[in-house]
Scaffold this motif. Structure first.
Motif, PDB file in Angstrom:
ATOM      1  N   ALA A 145      -3.535  -0.843  -3.139  1.00 49.29           N
ATOM      2  CA  ALA A 145      -3.430  -2.239  -3.661  1.00 49.29           C
ATOM      3  C   ALA A 145      -2.130  -2.913  -2.845  1.00 49.29           C
ATOM      4  O   ALA A 145      -2.284  -4.218  -3.093  1.00 49.29           O
ATOM      5  CB  ALA A 145      -2.837  -2.126  -5.188  1.00 49.29           C
ATOM      6  N   GLY A 146      -1.434  -2.268  -2.196  1.00 48.31           N
ATOM      7  CA  GLY A 146      -0.414  -3.017  -1.579  1.00 48.31           C
ATOM      8  C   GLY A 146       0.975  -2.923  -2.182  1.00 48.31           C
ATOM      9  O   GLY A 146       1.356  -2.597  -3.120  1.00 48.31           O
ATOM     10  N   MET A 147       2.025  -3.368  -1.289  1.00 49.05           N
ATOM     11  CA  MET A 147       3.275  -3.094  -1.678  1.00 49.05           C
ATOM     12  C   MET A 147       3.713  -4.088  -2.994  1.00 49.05           C
ATOM     13  O   MET A 147       4.353  -3.556  -3.842  1.00 49.05           O
ATOM     14  CB  MET A 147       4.451  -3.352  -0.360  1.00 49.05           C
ATOM     15  N   ILE A 148       3.432  -5.367  -2.984  1.00 49.38           N
ATOM     16  CA  ILE A 148       3.920  -6.058  -3.977  1.00 49.38           C
ATOM     17  C   ILE A 148       3.257  -5.867  -5.294  1.00 49.38           C
ATOM     18  O   ILE A 148       3.644  -5.598  -6.146  1.00 49.38           O
ATOM     19  CB  ILE A 148       3.647  -7.817  -3.706  1.00 49.38           C
ATOM     20  N   PRO A 149       1.813  -5.513  -5.329  1.00 46.54           N
ATOM     21  CA  PRO A 149       1.439  -5.065  -6.802  1.00 46.54           C
ATOM     22  C   PRO A 149       1.956  -3.873  -7.241  1.00 46.54           C
ATOM     23  O   PRO A 149       2.340  -3.472  -8.484  1.00 46.54           O
ATOM     24  CB  PRO A 149      -0.279  -4.976  -6.443  1.00 46.54           C
ATOM     25  N   THR A 150       2.223  -2.934  -6.361  1.00 44.65           N
ATOM     26  CA  THR A 150       2.858  -1.597  -6.496  1.00 44.65           C
ATOM     27  C   THR A 150       4.149  -1.889  -7.210  1.00 44.65           C
ATOM     28  O   THR A 150       4.500  -1.144  -8.182  1.00 44.65           O
ATOM     29  CB  THR A 150       2.717  -0.536  -5.222  1.00 44.65           C
ATOM     30  N   TYR A 151       5.041  -2.801  -6.652  1.00 42.71           N
ATOM     31  CA  TYR A 151       6.196  -3.105  -6.993  1.00 42.71           C
ATOM     32  C   TYR A 151       6.250  -3.472  -8.517  1.00 42.71           C
ATOM     33  O   TYR A 151       7.178  -3.111  -9.278  1.00 42.71           O
ATOM     34  CB  TYR A 151       6.963  -3.995  -6.072  1.00 42.71           C
ATOM     35  N   LEU A 152       5.473  -4.530  -8.603  1.00 45.11           N
ATOM     36  CA  LEU A 152       5.075  -5.181  -9.987  1.00 45.11           C
ATOM     37  C   LEU A 152       4.828  -4.121 -11.110  1.00 45.11           C
ATOM     38  O   LEU A 152       5.278  -4.210 -12.050  1.00 45.11           O
ATOM     39  CB  LEU A 152       4.294  -6.349  -9.896  1.00 45.11           C
ATOM     40  N   LEU A 153       3.961  -3.088 -10.762  1.00 44.44           N
ATOM     41  CA  LEU A 153       3.658  -2.390 -11.536  1.00 44.44           C
ATOM     42  C   LEU A 153       4.821  -1.315 -11.758  1.00 44.44           C
ATOM     43  O   LEU A 153       5.216  -1.036 -13.163  1.00 44.44           O
ATOM     44  CB  LEU A 153       2.439  -1.344 -11.126  1.00 44.44           C
TER      45      LEU A 153
END
Length: 316
Positions: A145-153
């Motif tokens: 998914a990438g770093m930003i979607p993972t951080y948001l999750l």
């Protein structure tokens, strides 16, 4: 062309040096080949061990020896454990070491158990959703998914500044699951079928039969997870804001690589006249503390390494 050169026995003397039943690369090397192998292996060992030797020696050297050497020490002089006493007497380094040990222990247990359950389910051809789940697992090895979607999750789950943020996002590795799955598929189905005839369910078959027969593969996977958790620092950099919760690797990355003086770490420069150590031996001592656990654990698992990975890969 003479008759001697075309006779069956003419070529026999030229093949006497190797066996008829083994390829040439499996034959014992001659004196020249043996010497080359010894020299190459000795050079590789020296290239690996010498930096480690220099780091350890610098961490236990006095300030005078470090100043005289102009940096890393290679010749033993006045040895002292002042750097280790300094970083283990309290502060962020000691706390970070305890955090890393806890995260590695808990994370390795959770990841190994989840991977064990997932691999066993995917190794049963008739299990529910077998093919779609296996395809999805393989897909995650190539696309993320990438770093930003993972951080948001992670943020949406309320895990920011939590130790679980260092475990749950990387709890399962598709590669490790596939290693266990391949190993499980190599077990003779007659063994599990006999257990089922005797009334054993899936849980008993897994933990009483399959898991004990797969100790080599499980040990290798646990080693992979343990090393991954111990060496990880990027997730802590993203999700942990309180430096009291930093793992040892993030302390190492911040202090040794970036040269940041951490509050409460006892790693700042001090006057040489007081007899205290300066930053370099403390940096090397932190590096040694980060390396020691892996050096202690790896020999215990090494004998399973080749069997677990290679056998699992072939049987897959």
């Amino acid at each position: 062309m003479t008759e001697a050169s075309t006779s069956p026995g003419a070529a026999a003397p030229r093949r006497r040096w190797r066996s008829k039943h083994r390829p040439v690369w499996e034959e014992a090397p001659g004196p020249a080949g043996f010497t080359v192998k010894v020299v190459v292996l000795a050079a590789i060992c020296l290239a690996v061990l010498f930096p480690l030797y220099s780091i350890v020696l610098t961490s236990v050297s006095s300030q005078d020896d470090i100043t005289r050497a102009g940096g890393l020490v290679t010749v033993p002089g006045n040895l002292t454990l002042a750097a280790y006493h300094q970083i283990l007497s309290g502060g962020i380094v000691t706390r970070a070491a305890l955090v890393s040990i806890g995260i590695t222990a808990v994370g390795t247990v959770i990841s190994t158990l989840v991977s064990l359950l997932a691999a066993y389910g995917l190794s049963r051809p008739g299990s529910f959703g077998h093919r779609p789940l296996l395809f999805t697992l393989l897909l995650t090895m190539f696309f993320t998914a990438g770093m930003i979607p993972t951080y948001l999750l992670v943020s949406a789950l309320g895990l920011i500044n939590s130790y679980w943020a260092l475990i749950l996002p990387t709890a399962v590795s598709a590669f490790n699951v596939l290693i266990l799955r391949a190993f499980f598929m190599g077990i003779d189905p007659a063994i599990t079928d006999a257990a089922r005839i005797d009334g054993a369910g899936d849980w008993r078959v897994l933990f009483r039969i399959v898991a004990p027969m797969s100790k080599a593969a499980i040990a290798v996977v646990a080693l992979f997870y343990g090393v991954g958790y111990w060496n990880a620092f990027f997730n802590a950099m993203l999700y942990i804001n309180d430096n009291a919760k930093w793992p040892l690797q993030l302390v190492l990355q911040s202090y040794v690589l970036q040269g940041v003086t951490l509050p409460g770490s006892g790693t700042g420069q001090v006057d040489v006249a007081t007899g205290a150590v300066t930053g370099l031996p403390v940096k090397m001592a932190v590096m040694v503390l980060a390396i020691i656990p892996i050096l202690l654990v790896y020999p215990l698992v090494q004998r399973h390494f080749t069997k677990g990975v290679i056998f699992g890969a072939i049987k897959g």
